[in-house]
Design a protein around this motif. Structure first.
Motif, PDB file in Angstrom:
ATOM      1  N   ALA A   1      39.267  94.640-113.752  1.00 59.02           N
ATOM      2  CA  ALA A   1      39.849  95.975-113.873  1.00 59.02           C
ATOM      3  C   ALA A   1      39.663  96.525-115.277  1.00 59.02           C
ATOM      4  CB  ALA A   1      41.340  95.924-113.528  1.00 59.02           C
ATOM      5  N   HIS A   2      39.950  97.817-115.426  1.00 56.24           N
ATOM      6  CA  HIS A   2      39.935  98.476-116.734  1.00 56.24           C
ATOM      7  C   HIS A   2      41.003  99.562-116.748  1.00 56.24           C
ATOM      8  CE1 HIS A   2      37.576 101.166-114.255  1.00 56.24           C
ATOM      9  NE2 HIS A   2      36.523 100.376-114.292  1.00 56.24           N
ATOM     10  N   PRO A   3      41.611  99.821-117.918  1.00 59.58           N
ATOM     11  CA  PRO A   3      42.668 100.825-118.009  1.00 59.58           C
ATOM     12  C   PRO A   3      42.115 102.203-118.361  1.00 59.58           C
ATOM     13  CG  PRO A   3      42.553  99.609-120.055  1.00 59.58           C
ATOM     14  CD  PRO A   3      41.499  99.022-119.155  1.00 59.58           C
ATOM     15  N   VAL A   4      42.936 103.222-118.143  1.00 62.50           N
ATOM     16  CA  VAL A   4      42.494 104.597-118.327  1.00 62.50           C
ATOM     17  C   VAL A   4      42.081 104.885-119.770  1.00 62.50           C
ATOM     18  CG1 VAL A   4      44.819 105.503-118.772  1.00 62.50           C
ATOM     19  CG2 VAL A   4      43.061 107.009-117.779  1.00 62.50           C
ATOM     20  N   ASP A   5      42.651 104.165-120.729  1.00 63.27           N
ATOM     21  CA  ASP A   5      42.306 104.416-122.130  1.00 63.27           C
ATOM     22  C   ASP A   5      41.131 103.565-122.613  1.00 63.27           C
ATOM     23  OD1 ASP A   5      43.636 102.022-122.060  1.00 63.27           O
ATOM     24  OD2 ASP A   5      44.980 102.458-123.737  1.00 63.27           O
ATOM     25  N   ASN A   6      40.504 102.834-121.690  1.00 61.56           N
ATOM     26  CA  ASN A   6      39.364 101.997-122.085  1.00 61.56           C
ATOM     27  C   ASN A   6      38.385 101.834-120.922  1.00 61.56           C
ATOM     28  OD1 ASN A   6      37.832 100.386-123.827  1.00 61.56           O
ATOM     29  ND2 ASN A   6      38.865  98.507-123.175  1.00 61.56           N
ATOM     30  N   ARG A   7      38.021 102.952-120.297  1.00 60.49           N
ATOM     31  CA  ARG A   7      37.030 102.880-119.220  1.00 60.49           C
ATOM     32  C   ARG A   7      35.637 102.668-119.817  1.00 60.49           C
ATOM     33  NH1 ARG A   7      40.979 102.481-115.469  1.00 60.49           N
ATOM     34  NH2 ARG A   7      41.934 104.455-114.868  1.00 60.49           N
ATOM     35  N   PRO A   8      34.787 101.904-119.148  1.00 62.30           N
ATOM     36  CA  PRO A   8      33.421 101.687-119.653  1.00 62.30           C
ATOM     37  C   PRO A   8      32.607 102.976-119.556  1.00 62.30           C
ATOM     38  CG  PRO A   8      33.696 100.677-117.506  1.00 62.30           C
ATOM     39  CD  PRO A   8      35.054 101.124-117.926  1.00 62.30           C
TER      40      PRO A   8
ATOM     41  N   ALA B   1      32.090  97.071-108.083  1.00 67.66           N
ATOM     42  CA  ALA B   1      32.430  97.790-109.317  1.00 67.66           C
ATOM     43  C   ALA B   1      33.869  97.454-109.660  1.00 67.66           C
ATOM     44  CB  ALA B   1      32.254  99.301-109.147  1.00 67.66           C
ATOM     45  N   HIS B   2      34.179  97.358-110.946  1.00 69.68           N
ATOM     46  CA  HIS B   2      35.529  97.053-111.386  1.00 69.68           C
ATOM     47  C   HIS B   2      36.504  98.117-110.884  1.00 69.68           C
ATOM     48  CE1 HIS B   2      34.132  94.331-114.959  1.00 69.68           C
ATOM     49  NE2 HIS B   2      33.498  94.073-113.832  1.00 69.68           N
ATOM     50  N   VAL B   3      37.780  97.778-110.915  1.00 70.08           N
ATOM     51  CA  VAL B   3      38.803  98.599-110.255  1.00 70.08           C
ATOM     52  C   VAL B   3      39.727  99.248-111.282  1.00 70.08           C
ATOM     53  CG1 VAL B   3      40.658  98.590-108.541  1.00 70.08           C
ATOM     54  CG2 VAL B   3      38.708  97.033-108.280  1.00 70.08           C
ATOM     55  N   ALA B   4      40.039 100.519-111.056  1.00 72.09           N
ATOM     56  CA  ALA B   4      41.051 101.216-111.849  1.00 72.09           C
ATOM     57  C   ALA B   4      42.415 100.860-111.263  1.00 72.09           C
ATOM     58  CB  ALA B   4      40.810 102.719-111.820  1.00 72.09           C
ATOM     59  N   LEU B   5      42.909  99.677-111.594  1.00 70.12           N
ATOM     60  CA  LEU B   5      44.155  99.201-110.991  1.00 70.12           C
ATOM     61  C   LEU B   5      45.348 100.063-111.376  1.00 70.12           C
ATOM     62  CD1 LEU B   5      44.066  95.277-111.122  1.00 70.12           C
ATOM     63  CD2 LEU B   5      43.951  96.757-109.109  1.00 70.12           C
ATOM     64  N   ASP B   6      45.282 100.741-112.520  1.00 70.92           N
ATOM     65  CA  ASP B   6      46.389 101.615-112.894  1.00 70.92           C
ATOM     66  C   ASP B   6      46.496 102.797-111.933  1.00 70.92           C
ATOM     67  OD1 ASP B   6      43.965 102.596-113.863  1.00 70.92           O
ATOM     68  OD2 ASP B   6      44.648 102.805-115.940  1.00 70.92           O
ATOM     69  N   ALA B   7      45.353 103.306-111.491  1.00 74.40           N
ATOM     70  CA  ALA B   7      45.367 104.381-110.496  1.00 74.40           C
ATOM     71  C   ALA B   7      45.869 103.861-109.151  1.00 74.40           C
ATOM     72  CB  ALA B   7      43.975 104.980-110.343  1.00 74.40           C
ATOM     73  N   CYS B   8      45.458 102.658-108.783  1.00 69.07           N
ATOM     74  CA  CYS B   8      45.948 102.049-107.538  1.00 69.07           C
ATOM     75  C   CYS B   8      47.464 101.854-107.597  1.00 69.07           C
ATOM     76  CB  CYS B   8      45.268 100.712-107.297  1.00 69.07           C
ATOM     77  SG  CYS B   8      43.491 100.820-106.927  1.00 69.07           S
ATOM     78  N   ALA B   9      47.963 101.475-108.774  1.00 66.67           N
ATOM     79  CA  ALA B   9      49.404 101.283-108.930  1.00 66.67           C
ATOM     80  C   ALA B   9      50.160 102.567-108.647  1.00 66.67           C
ATOM     81  CB  ALA B   9      49.713 100.777-110.336  1.00 66.67           C
TER      82      ALA B   9
ATOM     83  N   THR C   1      38.233  85.176-120.910  1.00 66.55           N
ATOM     84  CA  THR C   1      36.962  85.900-120.808  1.00 66.55           C
ATOM     85  C   THR C   1      36.291  85.708-119.456  1.00 66.55           C
ATOM     86  OG1 THR C   1      35.776  84.027-121.803  1.00 66.55           O
ATOM     87  CG2 THR C   1      36.579  85.745-123.289  1.00 66.55           C
ATOM     88  N   GLY C   2      36.950  84.971-118.563  1.00 66.24           N
ATOM     89  CA  GLY C   2      36.404  84.741-117.229  1.00 66.24           C
ATOM     90  C   GLY C   2      37.402  85.134-116.170  1.00 66.24           C
ATOM     91  N   LEU C   3      37.723  84.191-115.264  1.00 60.64           N
ATOM     92  CA  LEU C   3      38.630  84.493-114.158  1.00 60.64           C
ATOM     93  C   LEU C   3      40.021  84.874-114.641  1.00 60.64           C
ATOM     94  CD1 LEU C   3      37.589  81.619-111.711  1.00 60.64           C
ATOM     95  CD2 LEU C   3      36.957  84.037-111.569  1.00 60.64           C
ATOM     96  N   GLY C   4      40.438  84.328-115.767  1.00 62.80           N
ATOM     97  CA  GLY C   4      41.756  84.674-116.300  1.00 62.80           C
ATOM     98  C   GLY C   4      41.871  86.122-116.749  1.00 62.80           C
ATOM     99  N   GLY C   5      40.716  86.785-116.916  1.00 57.21           N
ATOM    100  CA  GLY C   5      40.722  88.184-117.321  1.00 57.21           C
ATOM    101  C   GLY C   5      40.894  89.162-116.169  1.00 57.21           C
ATOM    102  N   PHE C   6      40.925  88.668-114.937  1.00 58.35           N
ATOM    103  CA  PHE C   6      41.173  89.543-113.801  1.00 58.35           C
ATOM    104  C   PHE C   6      42.498  90.275-113.975  1.00 58.35           C
ATOM    105  CE2 PHE C   6      37.843  87.339-111.635  1.00 58.35           C
ATOM    106  CZ  PHE C   6      37.468  88.136-110.568  1.00 58.35           C
ATOM    107  N   GLY C   7      42.553  91.510-113.485  1.00 52.18           N
ATOM    108  CA  GLY C   7      43.820  92.227-113.448  1.00 52.18           C
ATOM    109  C   GLY C   7      44.626  91.817-112.230  1.00 52.18           C
ATOM    110  N   TRP C   8      45.942  91.742-112.385  1.00 46.80           N
ATOM    111  CA  TRP C   8      46.878  91.487-111.284  1.00 46.80           C
ATOM    112  C   TRP C   8      47.809  92.678-111.168  1.00 46.80           C
ATOM    113  CZ3 TRP C   8      49.176  86.704-108.870  1.00 46.80           C
ATOM    114  CH2 TRP C   8      48.222  85.688-108.725  1.00 46.80           C
ATOM    115  N   LEU C   9      47.790  93.312-110.029  1.00 44.07           N
ATOM    116  CA  LEU C   9      48.724  94.392-109.713  1.00 44.07           C
ATOM    117  C   LEU C   9      49.703  93.855-108.674  1.00 44.07           C
ATOM    118  CD1 LEU C   9      49.854  97.277-109.465  1.00 44.07           C
ATOM    119  CD2 LEU C   9      47.954  97.801-107.921  1.00 44.07           C
ATOM    120  N   SER C  10      50.969  93.810-109.014  1.00 45.60           N
ATOM    121  CA  SER C  10      52.007  93.312-108.107  1.00 45.60           C
ATOM    122  C   SER C  10      53.011  94.442-107.862  1.00 45.60           C
ATOM    123  CB  SER C  10      52.708  92.100-108.715  1.00 45.60           C
ATOM    124  OG  SER C  10      53.783  91.667-107.895  1.00 45.60           O
ATOM    125  N   GLN C  11      53.248  94.761-106.592  1.00 42.98           N
ATOM    126  CA  GLN C  11      54.199  95.811-106.223  1.00 42.98           C
ATOM    127  C   GLN C  11      55.102  95.308-105.102  1.00 42.98           C
ATOM    128  OE1 GLN C  11      51.237  99.210-105.777  1.00 42.98           O
ATOM    129  NE2 GLN C  11      52.594 100.069-107.351  1.00 42.98           N
TER     130      GLN C  11
END
Length: 320
Positions: A208-215, A241-249, A308-318
């Motif tokens: 994932a990537h946040p809105v203030d740091n999109r590629p 493609a990576h996910v805008a998890l903040d938008a999904c949230a 820098t690998g799997l631990g860098g995945f974003g987790w969205l919990s709702q």
């Protein structure tokens, strides 16, 4: 034939003879599920937490969205203690055919259940929900068209007003030549999970990537046989493609989520008990085989936690 990236990816991945209808993920890329059984054990810990929060209902749902080969739910089911296992209703959601060796108590479905009371988990699902790509021009953003046979690109029309609104809010383009991936289909897909969650928790896990740091050039990528390849939408490779998890949230909140947490896999798995800590050397002297098993387990946990690998995945919990 020229299509938008969304239409071309839908056709390449899920159309007749599409990539995901004939291929298994483990043959092309490494996931947290395939990296270690420790991931399933962490999910089981999470499931037990949800069970306790819900007061241990008579029927507890576990829904794996984008289940692939069903490895995650199979491992969770195998490790669940009898009092929990007897109450579990396990559903694996995937468009591919049911694996031959899947335990019979696991329901294999092409669609989400109508209602979920328990835990719904989407591990590397949203990144394969097709989306459109736009490029900023001196006249504003234009939708990128792709030749489905070669991967060649050209610019098309301006994006749909709803997509333009999403861009302005979640991925504003300020310079000519920069690109964005319109995540609105992913927002809708995630909202479809939340509206079915009657009580419990829904978790999305993805790069994932946040809105203030999109590629600035986007993240559209192809995978084949364990290697990164040029994304050509001809059905020969995975397209992601990576996910805008903040938008999904935000979409999840609009769908009724009452609490939201955005974190990394490293943070989430540490809270669930994974440490990656090496066993003490004394164990090598007193129990050499036990030491080797513990060392292998520490290595597996370390891979899941690597920032820098799997631990860098974003987790969205709702939760609802």
């Amino acid at each position: 034939m020229w299509l938008t990236w969304r239409a071309a990816t839908e056709r390449a991945l899920y159309g007749e003879e599409g990539f995901y209808l004939r291929e298994r993920p483990s043959g092309h890329f490494r996931t947290s599920v395939s990296a270690s059984a420790a991931f399933a054990e962490a999910v089981l810990t999470l499931l037990a937490e949800v069970d306790a929060e819900l007061g241990k209902p008579d029927v507890l749902d576990l829904v794996d969205i984008g289940a692939g080969e069903g490895v995650l739910v199979t491992r969770v089911l195998e490790r669940a203690e009898p009092g929990l296992r007897d109450r579990l209703r396990v559903t694996a959601v995937d468009l591919s055919p049911r694996p031959d060796d899947l335990p019979e108590e696991i329901v294999w479905s092409r669609s989400l259940p109508d209602a979920v009371t328990g835990l719904a988990i989407a591990n590397e699902w949203l990144d394969n929900v097709p989306l459109d790509v736009v490029e900023q021009t001196s006249r504003g953003p234009r939708v990128v068209m792709v030749n489905v046979s070669t991967g060649e690109e050209r610019l098309g029309d301006p994006p749909h007003p709803a997509d333009r609104e999403w861009l302005d809010r979640w991925w504003p383009l300020t310079r000519v030549g920069t690109r964005a991936e319109i995540g609105r289909p992913r927002d809708e897909a995630w909202a479809s999970v939340l509206v079915r969650l009657t009580r419990g928790r829904a978790i999305a896990i993805d790069y994932a990537h946040p809105v203030d740091n999109r590629p600035p050039c986007g993240t559209l990528t192809g995978y084949r046989d364990g290697s990164v390849v040029t994304p050509v939408p001809d059905g020969s490779c995975d397209i992601t493609a990576h996910v805008a998890l903040d938008a999904c949230a935000e979409a999840g909140r609009r769908a009724g989520a009452i609490s939201t947490t955005l974190s990394t896999q490293r943070e989430a798995l540490r809270e669930l008990g994974l440490t990656g800590a090496r066993p003490p050397l004394e164990l090598a002297r007193t129990d050499p085989r036990g030491y080797l098993r513990a060392l292998a387990r520490a290595s597996e946990e370390g891979e899941l936690l690597e920032a820098t690998g799997l631990g860098g995945f974003g987790w969205l919990s709702q939760t609802k």
